[in-house]
Design a protein around this motif. Structure first.
Motif: not given
Lengths: 347, 347
Positions: A89, B50-51, B103, B108-111, B105-106, B47, A110, B89-90, B56-58, A44
């Motif tokens: 974070l 990004s879509m 983690t 990927l989830q946050y792209r 998963e995150a 956000l 963000y 940075l995430l 995402s710039g992340l 997702p």
DNA sequence: TTGAAAGCGTTACCAC
DNA sequence: GTGGTAACGCTTTCAA
């Protein structure tokens, strides 16, 4: 998700519900969808979810210079505990210097749900921006000037414990190596120590300006070592472990024994200071609890909308860790700390 | 944005263009819109952007245990340099232990657009997941097993410089305190050192298993100190500064002089090791350049799509920093390093 | 130079 | 228990 829906022969909304374990989805449909999702390698898109939910699951993290290992340890806890709460974070700042404007902007862009700040020169401008945009703010190991809640160790009480320890050990010529004058933490520790000494009828400790680094502690230690023996303090409280390490190194380099000639105690509880050759006696901050409390405060603020609950300041009591860097009182002390009876009365 | 558009009497698309300095917006309209945005305290929602942009710039940041200050310093550089490139940075992981599935998963989830990994037990599973989702991956100070590019110090060359230095200083009984056997960095340094010694016709260094902490170095130092003087190495290469600090502390605690009895050199260039009482001679990793290069590699991968460019491994040469933890060769050395002629030939 | 509309991937609301 | 639709805030194509 649309393609999943198509392949499963259901609507997108059904897929959405199935994947989030919505109660009212038939087991078989859910099974089919989850299987399909698995197989398709579907993940997702949280960014899309954030838009509709109005929550990003992101928490801004603002760190000061991590030269002090305490903040590195804090960060480690923060990632772990945030993840346990389903948050991630966004690392906004780490290092010396003030926060750049671009960074403050990123915080808003963000759509972070809240902001965890520690040991940083968070300009009151940045704080004001958070307030204006109702971004909950929690400071750890720092006191908020105006906006936001704060979690910290009970610095005064901790410093008092250390003062009491040194006094009980028979020290009379005390000194404090102070931190950055601008930080509440350093001020509180210095004041707590001095007040405790004063309350016990002791002579006012000599103050040596320190900072927040080994180098600053070392410089202070050199100044102390350079004093004529008659004027030299026989016990030093450095308001941070990293400082205390510097003080010890300087004293030893000058030929003085620690704790033989001078006792040194610190505060924070960083792991390096626990190791030889320091074996520092220190007041350990309850780091994990502090971070956990900070996050919970933040999440509460997020849940109820910032400003809904009154902003609080939480003080957590630290624990004494006896090392070998200071002379001990004649009576043996329990290893876990000094007896309650030895604690000075609350101010 | 819609409300801004309404108030400015223009369409939303115009507002969008005006705020991003699109060339074809009349100056006056732009002025009006920016003024209005300013006044309304408007901040674009990244956000949402990004879509539509698909970026995402992340950048995901995966750190190992930050007990080693090297990684704390690395993180500090990473935030700064990422910000300079318009990325945030995430923080996905920091600390010991493997990365949790949640983690990964995150990530990927946050792209996240890419992932910067250092000193962590990035399971090859996690790497595979990145590969499968074509998330560019760059490792710093580590070599990727299968997927992703890598930037690191030229560990072999660096270790060779140190071996040469010790040999020139007249040391003949050498030892290596090794790192975590699972990390490429540690292995390369150990191998480079040993090969250089062998090439010079020296006796094979004794190996002492270390790890990645002061404690591990200390334990190794104790074992070294416990040896009978005739068998004791007179020079030790610890494959990381934090290890070297532990070694020095143990040796000194055992009554040995560093560098009088034993020379100790490290590698990394952390600032704490530079300070008294260590004043460590070490090979400084070009940290800033490494991180910058890593980020640029990542951004290139993002730009051109992961896998478009071949994955590369970049080796950056470190610089020798002479401290006071080792005996120096009779001939004075230039402070910036040892002369090129003294470098061993490439293997 | 500007406007209108479609679409990014998700969830919530209201029907059925 | 499930489907359709609107909406989140933005950018981009295509028209004007």
């Amino acid at each position: 998700m649309a393609s999943l829906a198509q392949r499963a022969g259901v609507a997108a909304s059904t897929v959405s519900r199935a994947l989030r374990d919505d109660a009212r989805i038939s087991p078989e449909v859910r099974a089919r969808i989850t299987a399909l999702a698995q197989e398709a390698g579907y993940t997702p898109n949280i960014l899309a979810r954030s838009m509709v939910l109005g929550r990003s699951g992101l928490i801004g993290l603002v760190l000061g210079p991590v030269e002090n290992p305490f903040y590195a340890e804090l960060m480690q806890q923060a990632v772990r505990l945030a993840a346990a709460r389903g948050c991630r974070l966004l690392l906004l700042h780490a290092g010396p210097g003030p926060i750049e404007d671009a960074t403050t902007e990123a915080l808003l862009q963000y759509r972070v749900d809240g902001c965890l700040v520690t040991s940083a020169e968070l300009s009151s401008k940045a704080a004001a921006i958070c307030a204006a945009n109702s971004v909950p703010l929690v400071m750890i190991n720092r006191v908020a000037r105006e906006h936001g809640s704060a979690v910290s160790c009970d610095n005064r009480a901790g410093a008092e414990v250390l003062a009491e320890l040194l006094l009980q050990a028979g020290h009379r010529r005390l000194a404090v190596v102070t931190g950055n004058a601008a930080t509440s933490t350093g001020r509180e520790r210095t004041e707590g120590f001095c007040q405790s000494v004063a309350a016990a009828g002791g002579e006012a400790p000599a103050l040596f300006t320190g900072g927040a680094s080994h180098a600053a502690g070392f410089a202070a230690g050199q100044r102390i070592a350079a004093l004529p023996a008659a004027e030299r303090p026989d016990a030093v409280f450095a308001v941070a472990d990293i400082l205390a390490m510097g003080v010890i190194d300087a004293l030893r380099e000058a030929g003085l024994k620690v704790p033989g000639d001078v006792s040194v105690v610190g505060m924070d509880g960083i792991s390096l200071a626990q190791r030889p050759p320091y074996r520092l006696t220190t007041l350990v901050q309850p780091l994990e609890a502090m971070v956990a409390r900070g996050l919970d405060l933040l999440l509460t603020g997020i849940e109820h909308g910032a400003g809904a609950a009154p902003q609080e300041r939480v003080l957590l009591r630290g624990t004494l860790r006896l090392g070998a860097s200071c002379r001990l009182p004649g009576s043996p002390l329990p290893p876990s700390g000094i007896p309650d009876a030895a604690l000075p009365a609350a101010e």
